[in-house]
Design a protein around this motif. Structure first.
Motif, mmCIF file in Angstrom:
data_model
loop_
_atom_site.group_PDB
_atom_site.id
_atom_site.type_symbol
_atom_site.label_atom_id
_atom_site.label_comp_id
_atom_site.label_asym_id
_atom_site.label_seq_id
_atom_site.Cartn_x
_atom_site.Cartn_y
_atom_site.Cartn_z
ATOM 1 N N UNK A 121 21.081 52.754 50.174
ATOM 2 C CA UNK A 121 20.344 53.788 50.909
ATOM 3 C C UNK A 121 19.383 53.220 51.951
ATOM 4 N N UNK A 122 19.066 51.911 51.849
ATOM 5 C CA UNK A 122 18.202 51.299 52.852
ATOM 6 C C UNK A 122 18.978 50.803 54.057
ATOM 7 N N UNK A 123 20.307 50.843 53.978
ATOM 8 C CA UNK A 123 21.139 50.342 55.064
ATOM 9 C C UNK A 123 21.207 51.341 56.216
ATOM 10 N N UNK A 124 21.439 50.809 57.419
ATOM 11 C CA UNK A 124 21.417 51.645 58.604
ATOM 12 C C UNK A 124 22.684 52.490 58.775
ATOM 13 N N UNK A 125 23.851 51.903 58.552
ATOM 14 C CA UNK A 125 25.103 52.577 58.897
ATOM 15 C C UNK A 125 25.357 53.881 58.142
ATOM 16 N N UNK A 191 15.560 41.680 60.309
ATOM 17 C CA UNK A 191 16.694 41.436 59.431
ATOM 18 C C UNK A 191 16.511 41.961 58.027
ATOM 19 N N UNK A 192 15.274 42.249 57.617
ATOM 20 C CA UNK A 192 15.046 42.831 56.297
ATOM 21 C C UNK A 192 15.505 44.292 56.290
ATOM 22 N N UNK A 193 15.735 44.820 55.082
ATOM 23 C CA UNK A 193 15.973 46.248 54.980
ATOM 24 C C UNK A 193 14.734 46.997 55.450
ATOM 25 N N UNK A 194 14.968 48.165 56.016
ATOM 26 C CA UNK A 194 13.882 48.927 56.616
ATOM 27 C C UNK A 194 12.970 49.546 55.554
ATOM 28 N N UNK A 216 18.551 61.977 60.746
ATOM 29 C CA UNK A 216 18.793 61.360 59.441
ATOM 30 C C UNK A 216 17.864 60.175 59.257
ATOM 31 N N UNK A 217 17.666 59.801 57.983
ATOM 32 C CA UNK A 217 16.753 58.700 57.664
ATOM 33 C C UNK A 217 17.397 57.751 56.667
ATOM 34 N N UNK A 218 17.006 56.493 56.740
ATOM 35 C CA UNK A 218 17.416 55.509 55.744
ATOM 36 C C UNK A 218 16.176 54.885 55.110
ATOM 37 N N UNK A 219 16.344 54.416 53.885
ATOM 38 C CA UNK A 219 15.282 53.687 53.212
ATOM 39 C C UNK A 219 14.254 54.522 52.487
ATOM 40 N N UNK A 220 14.399 55.847 52.505
ATOM 41 C CA UNK A 220 13.357 56.692 51.929
ATOM 42 C C UNK A 220 13.894 57.613 50.830
ATOM 43 N N UNK A 221 15.046 57.276 50.281
ATOM 44 C CA UNK A 221 15.621 58.074 49.204
ATOM 45 C C UNK A 221 16.768 57.324 48.565
ATOM 46 N N UNK A 257 10.140 59.018 48.857
ATOM 47 C CA UNK A 257 10.399 57.570 48.832
ATOM 48 C C UNK A 257 10.037 56.967 47.484
ATOM 49 N N UNK A 258 10.775 55.920 47.126
ATOM 50 C CA UNK A 258 10.534 55.275 45.838
ATOM 51 C C UNK A 258 9.513 54.168 45.880
#
Length: 292
Positions: A121-125, A191-194, A216-221, A257-258
């Motif tokens: 879920x933290x990935x961009x694609x 380069x780190x996950x967002x 859309x969002x990544x890294x927050x769920x 977010x976790x």
């Protein structure tokens, strides 16, 4: 650390790979770029008994544009996506996001199908394909089906793929006329996950009012988050400062977010709101200036 013992098979055809997956189910994993799979195996978070190498199946790679869509083979590497000028023109959102993915060494080997199937879920694609309204073609030995991106990601590191299925192709519908896009993320190091990332797709009518918005969002769920319902507040109007702030506040209210060692949940929520405002403003300005 080293992975647990496994049997390695280099498949020479899609039929062979799917037959092996049908036989072994969850005990087997496909090896493409290996940039997500191998670290989890080394830490023994994944312990497949069978590793099916699909790198020799050339038909699974490639970018195939048409009049209405572009199809991307699951074995297509990030490097190929990043270096394709036609893809960059048609889908600037992808081109803007790719440099944020890990490092050049990872992008040289990693594949789009492997990334989406891993479903981090933290990935961009995953968030990018969700924003673009992509569809995924998956195959088993004796059947084929299409899955909407909105239905593909069902949980943390979990997809709708059955144990005997493989993601073989991604279909991207072309953007509507007068559409601008923007991808932004914040990470502790390049380069780190967002900590949080936002993808915006904004379409305007002839009066420069928003006619369609995807956010859309990544890294927050636990999955990529579709916040398009919050962005719909802008439909039918020019996105002014106050209206965009309202969208950002609605996004902050809907996400959960976790947190991590790098950011508290409250900080992630704050970053998501800031990036939402910036991404929507920039996507809108890109349409106005014909930048896509």
């Amino acid at each position: 650390m080293k992975p647990a013992a496994f049997k390695y098979i280099a498949a020479t055809s899609l039929a062979q790979a799917l037959a092996l997956k049908s036989e072994h189910g969850d005990e087997a994993k496909f090896l493409a770029g290996g940039q997500s799979l191998m670290p989890t195996m080394n830490f023994r978070l994944a312990r497949p008994a069978i590793l099916i190498d699909i790198n020799g199946i050339g038909d699974l790679a490639g970018i195939r544009p048409s009049a209405q869509t572009t199809r991307v083979g699951a074995l297509t590497r990030y490097r190929a996506l990043q270096r394709d000028p036609a893809l960059a023109r048609q889908f600037p959102l992808i081109g803007e996001a790719l440099p944020h993915i890990a490092h050049p060494q990872i992008r040289n080997r990693g594949t789009i199908g492997g990334n989406l199937s891993h479903a981090d879920p933290a990935s961009e694609l995953p968030a990018i394909t969700l924003a673009l309204g992509a569809r995924f073609r998956v195959q088993a030995l004796e059947r084929e089906r299409w899955i909407e991106a909105s239905d593909f990601f069902v949980g943390g590191l979990t997809t709708d793929l059955a144990p005997d299925e493989m993601l073989v192709e991604i279909e991207l519908p072309l953007l509507l006329p007068r559409t601008g896009t923007c991808f932004m993320e914040i990470a502790r190091r390049k380069g780190d996950f967002a900590i949080a990332g936002v993808a915006a797709v904004v379409t305007l009518d002839d009066q420069d009012q928003c006619s369609d918005i995807r956010l859309t969002l990544c890294g927050v769920g636990e999955t990529p988050i579709d916040a398009s319902a919050a962005a719909a507040l802008l439909t039918g109007q020019v996105p002014g400062e106050a209206a965009v702030r309202d969208v950002a506040a609605a996004v902050q209210a809907m996400i959960d977010p976790g947190g991590s060692v790098h950011a508290t949940p409250d900080y992630q929520r704050h970053v998501a709101g800031v990036l939402t405002e910036r991404a929507l403003h920039l996507a809108y300005q890109r349409v106005r200036h014909g930048q896509g």
